[in-house]
Structures are given as structure tokens and as C-alpha cells.
Design a protein around this motif. Structure first.
Motif, PDB file in Angstrom:
ATOM      1  N   ASP A  21       0.902  -1.133  -0.153  1.00  0.00           N
ATOM      2  CA  ASP A  21      -0.151   0.044   0.035  1.00  0.00           C
ATOM      3  C   ASP A  21       0.905   1.255   0.004  1.00  0.00           C
ATOM      4  O   ASP A  21       1.467   1.514   1.104  1.00  0.00           O
ATOM      5  N   GLU A  22       0.885   1.891  -1.014  1.00  0.00           N
ATOM      6  CA  GLU A  22       1.776   3.156  -1.188  1.00  0.00           C
ATOM      7  C   GLU A  22       1.569   4.226  -0.281  1.00  0.00           C
ATOM      8  O   GLU A  22       2.383   4.909   0.296  1.00  0.00           O
ATOM      9  N   LYS A  23       0.405   4.419   0.268  1.00  0.00           N
ATOM     10  CA  LYS A  23      -0.189   5.384   1.205  1.00  0.00           C
ATOM     11  C   LYS A  23       0.386   4.899   2.471  1.00  0.00           C
ATOM     12  O   LYS A  23       0.401   5.828   3.353  1.00  0.00           O
ATOM     13  N   LYS A  24       1.020   3.946   2.720  1.00  0.00           N
ATOM     14  CA  LYS A  24       1.452   3.635   4.234  1.00  0.00           C
ATOM     15  C   LYS A  24       3.038   3.927   4.188  1.00  0.00           C
ATOM     16  O   LYS A  24       3.761   3.571   5.215  1.00  0.00           O
ATOM     17  N   ILE A  25       3.514   4.273   3.104  1.00  0.00           N
ATOM     18  CA  ILE A  25       5.004   4.747   2.867  1.00  0.00           C
ATOM     19  C   ILE A  25       5.553   5.664   4.039  1.00  0.00           C
ATOM     20  O   ILE A  25       6.354   5.682   4.799  1.00  0.00           O
ATOM     21  N   PRO A  26       4.680   6.711   4.013  1.00  0.00           N
ATOM     22  CA  PRO A  26       5.056   7.777   5.058  1.00  0.00           C
ATOM     23  C   PRO A  26       5.175   7.342   6.293  1.00  0.00           C
ATOM     24  O   PRO A  26       5.999   7.620   7.362  1.00  0.00           O
TER      25      PRO A  26
END
Length: 426
Positions: A21-26
Motif C-alpha cells: 500500500d503506497e499510502k503507508k510509505i510515510p
């Protein structure tokens, strides 16, 4: 995420975590940054084997204790967990390891297999002929009956599970915990997982000292063999001192006029290296001895002096009390003493080893009503008697029952006739 330079390898160290999930990178980036900042992740990829070696280099303990640790590391810990990075060792992994050892020291999977006696290719069953063919002897070259000649048959046996004792597994836990604690101090890991792991329960000690009748037979047999040997066994019984402490006794430590022995050192011999060291508690203690023991020690001293005079060797107060050397310049071999005692008791059909005489001394004193602190002082137990209570609880309870009987015998039950009266009015 860069985590600095590995202090062991000298190479750059990185932390990593993955997600789909790219949104979890931060969120992951923040978490990894926090781990680096607060050093909650290992700054090293050091294995447990490397950590154990580093810990053994700085750990302070007696040489015999360190030898025991090395043996356990080499035989038990390193084959199982040696290649695992300390950053990946957790409480669950340690508890599983301890459970495996309690089931089988070889950590087998429960399936039958053959324990080969050698790693190289070999015959699993072979005969070691007493008269080997080819030897320059007509008798050895001739055909013979292996049964009559008692030739030895050597074969690889089926595996039989042998669990490690709870005490040994606890020692394994102590070694791992000590190494991981050092890794924590050295900032290799953030916390010590061994502190959270549940170690095996400590089983209650069950000493089996010889009975009074057996003790009499043991002393008599020792004196029949050799007066010096009899003196050593006698002193072991009446003082309860450790084997190495008695062997390290010098005549300058024996104060016959005062009736006191000073226990200052201990003698050990490991892997051919003999050395004197401090007592187990690193403290000197004075033990009182009875008049009979003083008289026997005086006779023993006269025998030593007489032997030295015959050899033309001057008597020296620094000579050892118990020695096989003519000048008494070297103590008896500790293992040799234990083997000799075991062989003597086997001949008497008594199940006993040398350390049980220490138990004999303690149990006799406690059963006779001597207080725990005094017994602990004679034995050299630390903790003000805590160890003595833990080991000899059964005999403390026995003394307590005797104390209850003494008090009860001095009382008069309600309604009972007081002693010395007829029970009738005058």
C-alpha cells in the motif's frame, strides 16, 4: 533506511520494511526513523555466536565455571542459535529452545534415527579384535573365537532421547541472558529478550548423604586403606568443607592450639592446569574442630614431619596438609580423590560420592539442633543461610518437629496428672 555503521562488520547498516500500500510509505518511514533515533532496532548484524565469544572475553568468573560455559556454548547453544543475529532472537524463540532441550538434548524431531559415532564414512558395526591380524605373534595371526577372546564390538546405536536437566537448561539461559545483556550495554540491541523469556523452574535440591551407620563404615574403610586417606575423609565429614578447600589447606592454616582451621583458598585442576584460587564465596572463614580431630591432625602432622626427616627435606609450614608428593609441595589431584572415594564406596556397596560428605556434615548438624547461620558459616554458604535453607529444608523441618516435641514434653496437658504426683488428695 540508513541506520549507521555496523560496529562489528564496519559496513553500512540499513533497516527495511515492506508494504503493498503506497499510502503507508510515510507511516513506515516515520516508524523506521523513530527506530533509528531511539535505537530500538539492532545497530549490528552480529550473530549470537559472535556475541557469546565477545561476552566470554569480558565475563568475570572462575576458570572452572568458564570451562563449563564454553562446553555448553560449543555443545548446546551454538549448534542451535549460533548463526542467528541477536536482533532476531526473541523470548518466544528462547522458550522454544529451552522446551526442546527439556525433551531431548539433541533436539530431535521425535523420529527414530541412528546416532553415528563419526561424521566421516565408516562401518556402523565393527569388531575390534583383541588379537589383530598381522601382528608379529603366532597367537594373534591364528584364527580365534571372538567370544572367547572377548573382542570388542563397536556399533552405532539407535538414538534415545535424553533430556537436559532443569538446572542445566537454567545455566544455558543464564549464559544467553548474560551475552544478550552485554549486547544491550554495547548498543547492539535495544533490549534483552532473555529477561522476558520464561526459564525452567528450579527443582528443589534432594541431597542424599550417607547414614550414620554408612559414615562409620566409610571412615573405617578409608583408615584401613591409608592413614593419610582416612584423615582426609574424616576431616571432610567433620568440617563439611569443599573438596578443593581441603586440598588447598597448608599447615600454616591449621591452628592446632586454637582448634581452628582457616579456609582461605581452593585448589582446582582443569585440563592439566593446576591452580589455587579464592573460595567460592571469595571469603576466608574459620572452622572450629573438636579435640579428637585435633589429636588426629597432630598425628598426621607428625607422620608428615617424620617422612620429611627420612628424606632429608626440611619441614615447611607452607607445605600442603594432603599431598602425594614427598615434600608435600603439591596438593592431591582433586579428580583422583573423587574417583578413589567412589571406588571405595562401591566396594562397600554404598551409593555415595565425595560431595555427599558435605551434605552429611550439614544434615547431622541441623538434625542435632545447630542453628542455620552457624551451619551456613561452617559450609561457606553465602546469603546468610539462604542457600542452606533451600538445600536442607527437609532436615530443617525435622529439627522443627524435634523442637515441638521438646516444648510439648515440658508442658502438662489440661486435665492430665502433673508428673511427680499420685493424682490423689493427701
Amino acid at each position: 533506511m540508513y541506520a549507521g555503521v555496523d560496529p562489528v562488520t564496519g559496513k553500512d547498516s540499513y533497516l527495511s520494511e515492506s508494504t503493498r500500500d503506497e499510502k503507508k510509505i510515510p507511516e513506515i518511514r516515520s516508524r523506521l526513523l523513530a527506530k533509528v533515533d531511539r535505537q530500538r532496532n539492532a545497530a549490528t548484524k552480529a550473530t549470537l555466536a559472535y556475541t557469546l565469544d565477545a561476552w566470554m572475553e569480558v565475563h568475570e568468573a572462575g576458570e572452572s565455571t568458564l570451562d563449563d560455559y564454553r562446553a555448553l556454548i560449543e555443545r548446546t547453544i551454538a549448534p542451535a542459535l549460533g548463526d542467528v543475529p541477536v536482533s532476531k532472537i526473541g523470548a518466544h524463540a528462547l522458550e522454544r529452545f529451552y522446551a526442546q532441550l527439556r525433551r531431548c538434548r539433541a533436539r530431535c524431531n521425535g523420529k527414530p534415527f541412528v546416532e553415528h559415532r563419526a561424521a566421516d564414512p565408516h562401518e556402523c558395526r565393527s569388531v575390534q579384535h583383541r588379537w589383530r591380524p598381522g601382528r608379529p605373534s603366532a597367537k594373534s595371526q591364528a584364527e580365534h573365537d571372538c567370544v572367547v577372546a572377548q573382542c570388542k564390538v563397536v556399533e552405532c546405536a539407535d538414538h534415545v532421547c535424553k533430556p537436559l536437566s532443569a538446572a542445566t537448561v537454567r545455566k544455558v539461559h543464564f549464559i544467553i541472558s548474560g551475552a544478550l545483556a552485554a549486547a544491550t550495554r554495547w548498543d547492539w540491541i535495544a533490549s534483552n529478550p532473555a529477561t522476558e523469556a520464561k526459564k525452567p523452574k528450579q527443582t528443589a535440591p534432594q541431597p542424599k548423604p550417607p547414614t550414620s551407620e554408612e559414615a562409620v563404615r566409610i571412615v573405617a574403610a578409608a583408615w584401613d586403606q591409608d592413614e593419610d586417606w582416612g584423615m582426609l575423609i574424616w576431616l571432610k565429614m567433620v568440617t563439611g568443607a569443599r573438596r578443593g578447600e581441603l586440598l588447598a589447606l597448608r599447615w600454616q592454616d591449621v591452628h592446632l592450639g586454637e582448634g581452628v582451621l582457616e579456609i582461605r583458598r581452593s585448589f582446582t585442576q582443569r585440563r592439566g592446569k593446576a591452580r589455587e584460587k579464592d573460595t567460592k564465596t571469595h571469603q576466608m572463614r574459620r572452622i572450629s574442630v573438636d579435640p579428637d580431630t585435633i589429636d588426629l591432625l597432630q598425628q598426621h602432622q607428625r607422620r608428615c614431619q617424620s617422612l620429611l626427616e627420612q628424606l632429608g627435606i626440611p619441614y615447611n609450614e607452607s607445605a600442603f596438609v594432603f599431598s602425594y608428593e614427598p615434600d608435600h609441595g603439591r596438593p592431591c589431584n582433586p579428580d583422583g580423590i573423587s574417583h578413589r572415594y567412589a571406588k571405595m564406596c562401591a566396594g562397600l556397596n554404598i551409593a555415595s560420592h565425595l560431595h555427599t560428605l558435605r551434605h552429611y556434615s550439614a544434615t547431622e548438624l541441623i538434625s542435632s539442633g545447630v542453628d542455620i547461620r552457624t551451619v551456613a558459616g561452617r559450609l561457606g554458604h553465602g546469603g546468610g543461610g539462604t542457600t542452606t535453607l533451600r538445600v536442607y529444608t527437609a532436615w530443617v523441618a525435622q529439627s522443627d518437629r524435634q523442637a515441638a516435641s521438646i516444648l510439648a514434653n515440658k508442658m502438662v496437658r489440661p486435665g492430665a496428672t502433673p508428673p511427680g504426683t499420685s493424682g490423689q488428695d493427701s
